[in-house]
Design an enzyme around this catalytic site. Structure first.
Site, PDB file in Angstrom:
ATOM      1  N   TRP A 132      17.074  20.161 -55.124  1.00  0.00           N
ATOM      2  CA  TRP A 132      17.001  21.010 -53.941  1.00  0.00           C
ATOM      3  C   TRP A 132      17.565  22.500 -54.613  1.00  0.00           C
ATOM      4  CZ3 TRP A 132      20.734  22.009 -49.789  1.00  0.00           C
ATOM      5  CH2 TRP A 132      20.211  23.367 -48.760  1.00  0.00           C
ATOM      6  N   ASP A 213      22.764  13.103 -50.107  1.00  0.00           N
ATOM      7  CA  ASP A 213      22.313  14.271 -49.369  1.00  0.00           C
ATOM      8  C   ASP A 213      21.053  13.446 -48.308  1.00  0.00           C
ATOM      9  OD1 ASP A 213      20.811  17.327 -49.792  1.00  0.00           O
ATOM     10  OD2 ASP A 213      21.157  16.122 -48.313  1.00  0.00           O
ATOM     11  N   LYS A 249      14.798  18.384 -39.881  1.00  0.00           N
ATOM     12  CA  LYS A 249      13.454  17.796 -40.251  1.00  0.00           C
ATOM     13  C   LYS A 249      13.266  16.747 -39.022  1.00  0.00           C
ATOM     14  CE  LYS A 249      15.004  20.461 -43.784  1.00  0.00           C
ATOM     15  NZ  LYS A 249      14.271  20.594 -45.022  1.00  0.00           N
TER      16      LYS A 249
HETATM   17  C1  LIG Z   1      17.459  18.009 -49.854  1.00  0.00           C
HETATM   18  C2  LIG Z   1      17.980  18.924 -48.932  1.00  0.00           C
HETATM   19  N1  LIG Z   1      19.429  19.217 -48.452  1.00  0.00           N
HETATM   20  C3  LIG Z   1      19.534  19.858 -47.678  1.00  0.00           C
HETATM   21  C4  LIG Z   1      18.820  20.608 -46.934  1.00  0.00           C
HETATM   22  C5  LIG Z   1      19.242  21.528 -46.004  1.00  0.00           C
HETATM   23  O1  LIG Z   1      18.872  21.753 -44.706  1.00  0.00           O
HETATM   24  P1  LIG Z   1      19.479  22.233 -43.446  1.00  0.00           P
HETATM   25  O2  LIG Z   1      18.703  22.917 -42.594  1.00  0.00           O
HETATM   26  O3  LIG Z   1      20.809  22.918 -43.800  1.00  0.00           O
HETATM   27  O4  LIG Z   1      19.907  21.042 -42.859  1.00  0.00           O
HETATM   28  C6  LIG Z   1      17.274  20.714 -47.391  1.00  0.00           C
HETATM   29  C7  LIG Z   1      16.324  21.513 -46.558  1.00  0.00           C
HETATM   30  N2  LIG Z   1      15.553  22.208 -47.591  1.00  0.00           N
HETATM   31  C8  LIG Z   1      14.272  22.956 -47.067  1.00  0.00           C
HETATM   32  C9  LIG Z   1      14.367  23.786 -46.187  1.00  0.00           C
HETATM   33  C10 LIG Z   1      14.532  25.162 -46.451  1.00  0.00           C
HETATM   34  C11 LIG Z   1      15.812  25.355 -47.184  1.00  0.00           C
HETATM   35  O5  LIG Z   1      17.038  25.288 -46.778  1.00  0.00           O
HETATM   36  O6  LIG Z   1      15.711  25.354 -48.530  1.00  0.00           O
HETATM   37  C12 LIG Z   1      13.482  23.052 -48.122  1.00  0.00           C
HETATM   38  O7  LIG Z   1      13.649  22.551 -49.335  1.00  0.00           O
HETATM   39  O8  LIG Z   1      12.192  23.863 -48.019  1.00  0.00           O
HETATM   40  C13 LIG Z   1      16.925  19.742 -48.133  1.00  0.00           C
HETATM   41  O9  LIG Z   1      15.790  19.918 -48.637  1.00  0.00           O
END
Ligand SMILES: Cc1ncc(COP(=O)(O)O)c(CN[C@@H](CCC(=O)O)C(=O)O)c1O
Length: 401
Positions: A132, A213, A249
């Site tokens: 990520w 995570d 999500k």
């Molecule tokens: C693996 C992972 N960890 C943590 C998070 C953090 O999300 P929080 O909203 O802080 O709980 C995301 C969200 N990733 C999504 C959403 C957009 C972003 O924050 O990058 C994504 O990869 O599109 C994730 O994909």
């Protein structure tokens, strides 16, 4: 001369910046497959029915807006640890889990990283390649060194398990291994149960500490328990570990910023001390967390009827994405006259499909087709509906060749 003269323009965020570009595009064929945020078949954001019910109940309860304790809402912290580990998990009964409410997954990862920086100085965190986009930012800003373990194999469009194991084995003893609990972002490729057991074996051999995570629990497979099985395997072995959680999500609480950092340790005394130090780190960072999202989770999980409704809605969201995955695969495999194997679209799990499109090809998707996606080739299927699968397949095939 202003003292801010030297401040340069920061680059757009590789993920959230895609939504900004999408908003600026006024083409009526545009499609936002960038941010991992669920959309309905009508491509609209979705507030779960059970969340509306919980909020109605909360409003009627007339609760106040007093500060939460630094560690967050107690009812939430209890519910979130039980959701993750199972209410009957021995580590919960033995009070060996330090749980602190965090500012969603990002904030929980950051708090965990701050703890690592202070109590495990110089210990390297190994992150998957790719991972990520924000993991590196969080570790860099927390002053925690990191390196990468092999994860994605472009040749098989699958997991490079041998490479992953070799890199984890090569790391200095006692390293910290950042693992995606389920629905790996951006690849959508998860280890099999047997592979998780092998990863746990290596962690125990090397005295590595996992940092899970868990941002998609229940959203990947539709089952809260199945999606937490990787974490529960390691906990069952008595391994001490961190777990960051997010309700962005699976409960659609993106902007409520509700999550938690959990630290599973060897004794209740250690858990108490760890929790006290997490509080000491949180206080100067944001003092105490927002109450609204915590109350929603506590209300939903605390009411059996609402909890069942949540599970049904989660399965429906996961189900819609699976349907879209299948339709995209069907469109790609019938339209593409080459012998390319598109089955990876079906094998991947969770919100994303890692298409293998390189940066130039991803640019073509946007410049020519108005399909917005991250430049590592990831598309969020949560932003796709059945009606647009044929169009997307045309765009992908055109961009590949
Ligand atoms: C693996 C992972 N960890 C943590 C998070 C953090 O999300 P929080 O909203 O802080 O709980 C995301 C969200 N990733 C999504 C959403 C957009 C972003 O924050 O990058 C994504 O990869 O599109 C994730 O994909």
């Amino acid at each position: 001369v202003s003292r801010f003269e030297g401040v340069s323009m920061a680059p757009a965020d590789p993920i959230l910046g895609v939504s900004e570009a999408f908003k600026r595009d006024n083409s009526d064929m545009k499609l936002n497959l960038g941010v991992g945020a669920y959309r309905t078949e009508e491509l609209q954001p979705y507030v779960l029915e059970v969340v509306k019910k919980a909020e109605k109940k909360m409003l009627e309860a007339g609760e106040n807006k007093e500060y939460l304790p630094i560690e967050g809402l107690a009812a939430f912290n209890k519910a979130t640890a039980e959701l993750l580990l199972g209410a009957d998990n021995p580590v919960i009964k033995q009070q060996r889990v330090a749980t602190v409410q965090g500012l969603s997954g990002t904030g929980s990862l950051r708090l965990g990283a701050a703890f690592i920086q202070r109590y495990f100085p110089g210990v390297k965190v190994l992150i998957s390649s790719p991972t990520w986009g924000n993991h590196k930012n969080i570790l860099n800003d927390a002053g925690v060194p990191w390196s990468e373990y092999r994860y994605f194999d472009p040749k098989t469009v699958g997991l490079d398990f041998e490479g992953m194991i070799a890199d984890i084995k090569d790391a200095p003893n006692g390293s910290i291994i950042l693992l995606h609990g389920c629905a790996h972002n951006p690849t959508g490729i998860d280890p099999t149960p047997e592979q998780w057991e092998k990863i746990a074996d290596v962690c125990q051999e090397k005295d590595h500490m996992p940092f899970f995570d868990v941002a998609y629990q229940g959203f990947a497979s539709g089952s809260l328990d199945d999606d937490a099985s990787s974490v529960r395997r390691f906990v069952a072995r008595g391994i001490e570990l961190f777990v960051a959680q997010s309700y962005s999500k699976n409960l659609g609480l993106y902007a409520e910023r509700i999550g938690a950092i959990n630290v599973v340790v060897s004794s209740p005394e250690v858990a108490t001390k760890v929790k006290s130090q997490l509080k000491r780190l949180a206080r100067p960072m944001y003092s105490n967390p927002p109450v609204h999202g915590a109350r929603i989770v506590a209300n939903v999980v605390g009411d059996p009827t609402m909890f069942d409704e949540w599970r049904a809605e989660m399965q429906a969201m996961a189900g819609r994405i699976k349907t879209v995955r299948q339709r995209l695969y069907d469109e790609l495999s019938t339209k593409d006259k080459s012998s390319k194997d598109w089955s990876f679209v079906l094998k991947q799990i969770g919100m994303f499909s890692f298409t293998g499109l390189n940066k130039a090809q991803s640019d073509n998707m946007t410049d020519k087709w108005h399909v917005y996606m991250t430049k590592d080739g990831r598309i969020s299927l949560a932003g796709l509906n059945l009606a647009k699968c044929a169009f997307l397949a045309d765009a992908i095939i055109d961009s590949f060749y």
